[in-house]
Design an enzyme around this catalytic site. Structure first.
Site, mmCIF file in Angstrom:
data_model
loop_
_atom_site.group_PDB
_atom_site.id
_atom_site.type_symbol
_atom_site.label_atom_id
_atom_site.label_comp_id
_atom_site.label_asym_id
_atom_site.label_seq_id
_atom_site.Cartn_x
_atom_site.Cartn_y
_atom_site.Cartn_z
ATOM 1 C CD GLU A 458 30.918 29.507 -47.488
ATOM 2 O OE1 GLU A 458 31.266 28.445 -48.003
ATOM 3 O OE2 GLU A 458 29.813 30.040 -47.699
ATOM 4 C CD GLU A 546 28.076 25.784 -44.530
ATOM 5 O OE1 GLU A 546 28.096 25.332 -45.698
ATOM 6 O OE2 GLU A 546 28.023 26.989 -44.268
#
EC number: 3.2.1.23
Length: 1026
Positions: A458, A546
């Site tokens: 991220e 994820e």
């Protein structure tokens, strides 16, 4: 520069990532002799773990400037355990934040500015005397993990500076050592420019949290080693490439190599070190067995450094032979398409934070193996070296992730806003990015379990991360590169070899798999996907790095993801995440509880968002593992009355390690069991006849085949169950009241029904059942009321259900009985309460109680459906019985809680538990303990007095808990659930699923919702046990 100026320069310049550090290198061990190697203890390593002295300053203005000098008076220093976090030993306070930076709203900063007001400094001191084995040699100090930035002095001399909290910081200290006592001083700064790169979703904990040790090297030493074990799956031969670099007196030295396993030597030989102290050897056509998670075969490579044929150093390395590659847009392990049944894992312990032990690691890895998890992502930083050794040994596939996350620089409140994101393509951040990539690669490159390098997490995208990917490819041609962030910036799609996404919904993933559509998330909320370009077919293999955000009672709908395994390019995913990040805290009364963000008065905070684990923070299992274990199994079992079909999704292993147990149950009670051994080759499916031993019966029958371990393994005992399959010939009770004369007392306020050893009261005033007394024991503490809502889950709150469904909570709590219909006959009493629901015109619910001469109460609740209303979480009745009734047994889907979207892994059977145990202690109290498809249940005291509830015509859902829905809903922590004076029963016609796609907007999938337009009927019978 004076020392103060030097410190500020290093802290505030993002281009300075280390000063005077040793080059990153492999994590191999070494010994001075074969005898020392056989004993297993490195004599050239001296641990500095233990008690250290410390001074803690709230900010740089309060720091002890001369603490590192030898003449400094240490009398007033405190003590601290190393390794260990500062905040968990009384120095500062823990803070939990997810995306936002910990200083947000307190200091206005932009990269590379460093906080000043809250930049705490820990000044550590450790005195040591060098062990004899290290004397007269080059000596180094190794810090295996320090957060965030570290300055080191020895005997008053400045040694160096380092960043990157999760890989070793090492310095040579030979020139600063003295005979006898030596003073080591270390200043750890909470914040530096490196803090912008370490914005992971975790507790912000600082200090020296991994091992510290001294080490010395022999006169000639293998400093770095890269061992590559390749497996040619077509010829079934192995190839071993050894590249090493020596330091010291390496001229005219030889390296002898021996590769062996327990069966003997595979190959051996020797080669000379070249003029630069380097050696490269390639050994081909080796007769070996390959490494995989299914069969983690490791070989021992022993390197002998020879000086005139005398051994001067021994270097052991574990080698696994495997080939991991992307071929024809598929990830292949040893030639087979792999599917990751993975989980993300933070290093975490509820008492010690990220300072975890080998015991913690062993518990984690055994639980993963026991629940069919085959892969782990080191979210979001390199783990301790021991973890990789265990993954090699036990068999787990590892995505090794660099210590890089800058989430808060480009995503604000769920929206992509990269106006000041880093590292982007900024030259000043490139040294840190490459340093972190190099540190991880060099340390972990020899581990067979590491099959993918990840550039970080991220951090948007840009040239800096692209250069990280190029670096990985330049130094290692055996592992692909992963990075999810390009989904937000498709200009840099080339960074990643794998199409990786976070929290993509099953339909979005399927769209990619069938059309090749790429998404660009940069202009939309991360809750949804924007349109992309059609390429007609996937250009890369797909994983969800994820998915399944398992916060609280979650994990519903996992099967919608595993069903995608039918598409070749779908290669699995990694659940978020393994363990709740909760920290023990002591209450004023001395008791402990598991705390989350905000409980330490930490502000800003992201509160309970740290509780996403499939295991609890205290390393006990959550009910969520029940579903994971079933759906992640490589062995699939389908059963009917005469046969079993077994699909073996293993890539390499047949089923010889397993025994299959064929069982028959009648009404949940086992009547027969037979043992079978089935041979199904990897990747194949076969059907076998099974002689289920069964007699003609009117009972409900369950045909079951369970797969169990034939022998004990390193990770589970003999008989450990892998998975099972069931086939049910359903037969639900159709019991009706027995008509016989009744003693009925029709009062002004109550209808009383009396019989042998029982009395029942149905109230006209309270409009419900108010008394059920059997054998002189009163069972009803609070009469049944309508229940349309539950104690909302984390996922419910994230999806906005408390707002959307608020009317149903009011409807259940404040319904008004507008009509009471009473039918009394000589042999029958039936009372029907007609409920009107507040705010919901023309919606009626009828609840009927009918009592027969045995004292059995037949209960029916009907909701007829009304279009145009919001969905509701559940429909049924909630009531309370005496608190002494805590023993619980049921015939339904268990053994853990079960919901309509969390049924895989819940098997129909009879289970014994208790009211206390059936409530899962999620970090924030919420809906728990439901049991789907229940035929009957009993609640009793220790004297076997109790009630039995039997489903009529259709199975129901139920829970029996220590607290009411309202009590659970109002509590923010488990300790706030006070000891109840009742046992709370819910009997439901239906409850919606719990969801799990994410916890910030994803709804429960439509097929698992309850539509208010549909009709629901609940019918059950209550009777005494005795």
């Amino acid at each position: 520069m004076n020392m103060t100026e030097k410190i500020q320069t290093y802290l505030n310049d993002p281009k300075i990532v280390s000063v005077n550090t040793v080059d990153a290198h492999s994590d191999h061990k070494y010994f001075e002799s074969l005898e020392e190697f056989s004993e297993g203890e490195m004599k050239l390593r001296q641990s500095l773990n233990g008690k250290w002295k410390i001074h803690y300053a709230q900010n740089t203005n309060q720091v002890l400037k001369d603490f590192y000098k030898t003449e400094f008076d240490e009398t007033d220093l405190n003590f601290i355990n190393v390794p260990g976090h500062l905040e968990l030993q009384g120095f500062g306070s823990p803070q939990y934040v997810n995306t936002q930076y910990p200083w947000d709203g307190k200091e206005f900063l932009r990269p590379p500015q460093v906080p000043q007001e809250s930049n705490a400094v820990a000044s550590y001191v450790k005195h040591f005397t060098l062990n004899d084995a290290l004397k007269d040699k080059k000596v180094f100090i190794s810090f295996q993990g320090v957060a965030t930035s570290i300055f080191v002095w020895v005997n008053g001399n400045f040694v160096g500076y380092s960043e990157d909290s999760f890989t070793p910081s090492e310095f040579e200290i030979s020139d600063y050592l003295v005979e006898g006592d030596n003073k080591l001083a270390v200043a750890v700064y909470r914040y530096s420019t490196a803090s912008w790169l370490e914005d992971q979703d975790f507790w912000r904990l600082y200090g020296i949290f991994r091992d510290v040790y001294l080490y010395a090297i022999p006169k000639v030493h293998v400093q770095d080693l890269f061992v590559k074990g390749d497996y040619d799956y077509q010829t079934k031969a192995g190839q071993l490439d050894i590249d090493l670099k020596t330091v010291g007196d390496y001229e005219d030295k030889k390296i002898k190599y021996v590769l062996s396993d327990y069966e003997g030597i595979v190959t051996e030989g020797d080669a000379s070190v070249n003029g630069d102290g380097e050696l490269s050897v390639s050994l081909e056509n080796l007769k070996i067995k390959p490494w995989s998670a299914e069969s983690p075969k490791l070989y021992d490579l022993i390197l002998h450094v020879l000086d005139d044929d005398q051994v001067v150093e021994v270097v052991p390395v574990k080698v696994g032979f495997r080939r991991f590659e992307i071929k024809d847009k598929l990830m292949l392990l040893n030639g087979k398409r792999i599917v990751f049944k993975g989980v993300n894992r933070h290093e975490f312990n509820a008492r010690t934070g990220r300072c975890i032990t080998e015991e913690d690691m062993l518990w984690d890895i055994k639980v993963m193996k026991q629940h069919n998890i085959n892969a782990v992502r080191t979210s979001h930083y390199p783990n301790q070296t021991r973890w990789y050794e265990l993954c090699d040994e036990y068999g787990l596939y590892v995505i090794d992730e660099a210590n890089l996350e800058t989430h808060g620089t480009w995503q604000k409140l769920g929206l992509c806003e990269p106006s000041w994101n880093i590292p982007a393509s900024e030259p000043e951040w490139l040294p840190a990015c490459l340093d972190r990539a190099n540190n991880m690669f060099q340390r972990d490159k020899n581990h067979a379990s590491v099959i993918i390098w990840s550039c970080g997490n991220e951090s948007y995208a840009g040239k800096d991360i692209a250069d990280m990917a190029d670096y990985f490819r330049s130094v290692d041609n055996t592992r692909p590169v992963h990075y999810e962030g390009v989904a937000w910036c498709r200009e840099f799609d080339y960074i990643t070899d794998i199409e990786s996404r976070m929290y993509a919904k099953p339909a979005d993933i399927e769209e990619y798999l069938t059309t090749g559509k790429l998404v660009d998330l940069s202009s939309v909320s991360d809750k949804h996907f924007a349109s992309g370009n059609l390429t007609n077919k996937p250009q890369k293999p797909y994983i969800s790095c994820e998915y399944m955000h398992t916060m609280g009672n979650s994990g519903g709908g996992l099967q919608l993801y595993t069903d995608l395994e039918k598409y070749p390019e779908y290669q699995g995913g990694f659940i978020w995440d393994f363990i709740d990040q909760a920290i023990y805290k002591t209450l004023p009364n001395g008791s402990e509880f598991l705390s989350y963000g905000g409980d330490w008065h930490d502000r800003p905070s992201d509160y309970e968002f740290c509780g996403n684990g499939i295991v609890f923070a205290d390393r006990t299992l959550t009910p969520k593992l029940q579903t994971v274990k079933h759906l992640y199994s490589n062995i699939k079992i389908a059963v009917d009355e005469k046969s079993v079909t077994i699909k073996n999704d293993n890539l390499f292993e047949d089923l010889s390690a397993y025994t299959f147990l064929a069982r028959v149950y009648e009404d949940g009670r086992k009547v027969s069991e037979s043992e079978y051994h089935f041979d199904v080759k990897p990747g194949e499916e076969a059907t076998f006849p099974v002689n289920f031993v069964v007699e003609a019966s009117n009972s409900e029958q369950i045909y079951e085949v369970a797969c169990v371990l034939r022998e004990a393994t390193e990770w589970a005992p003999k008989g450990h169950e892998i998975v099972r399959g069931q086939y049910v010939v359903e037969k639900i009770s159709t019991e009706t009241p027995v008509k016989a004369p009744l003693n009925v007392v029709e009062g002004d306020f109550n209808i009383g029904i009396q019989g042998q050893n029982f009395s029942i009261l149905l109230s006209r005033a309270q409009n419900t059942l108010v008394s059920a007394k059997y054998n002189g024991v009163e069972f009803i503490e609070k009469g049944p009321k309508l229940s349309f809502t539950r104690a909302y889950t984390d996922n419910d709150r994230g999806a906005g259900y408390p707002f959307e469904m608020a009317g149903w909570k009011v409807a259940g709590n404040y319904s008004k009985v507008t009509d009471t219909q009473i039918q009394i006959e000589d042999d029958s009493v039936k009372v029907t309460y007609v409920h009107e629901l507040p705010g919901l015109s023309d919606v009626e619910v009828k609840v009927t109680y009918q009592v027969d001469y045995k004292g059995r109460i037949f209960v029916t609740a009907n909701y007829d459906g009304k279009a145009g209303l919001p969905n509701f979480p559940e429909f049924g009745l909630e009531f309370a019985i005496g608190s002494q009734f805590t023993n619980l047994s049921y015939y339904g889907y268990g053994a853990e809680e079960s919901y309509r979207d969390k049924l895989p892994g819940a098997y129909l059977g009879r289970y014994e538990t208790s009211v206390e145990k059936t409530f899962a202690p999620y970090l924030m109290p919420q809906e728990s303990g439901n049991h789907y498809g229940t035929r009957e249940f009993t609640v009793s005291d220790d004297n076997h007095n109790g009630l039995k509830f039997t489903a009529l015509n259709k199975a129901f859902e139920f829970s029996a808990l220590r607290n009411s829905t309202e009590q659970i809903e109002n509590a923010r922590h488990q300790y706030e659930l006070q000891e109840s004076d009742a046992t709370w029963i819910k009997v439901l016609a239906a409850q919606m699923g719990v969801g799990g796609d994410d916890t910030w907007g994803a709804p429960v999938h439509d097929e698992f919702l309850l539509s208010s337009a549909d009709s629901y009927q609940l019918s059950f019978m209550i009777e005494p046990l005795n």
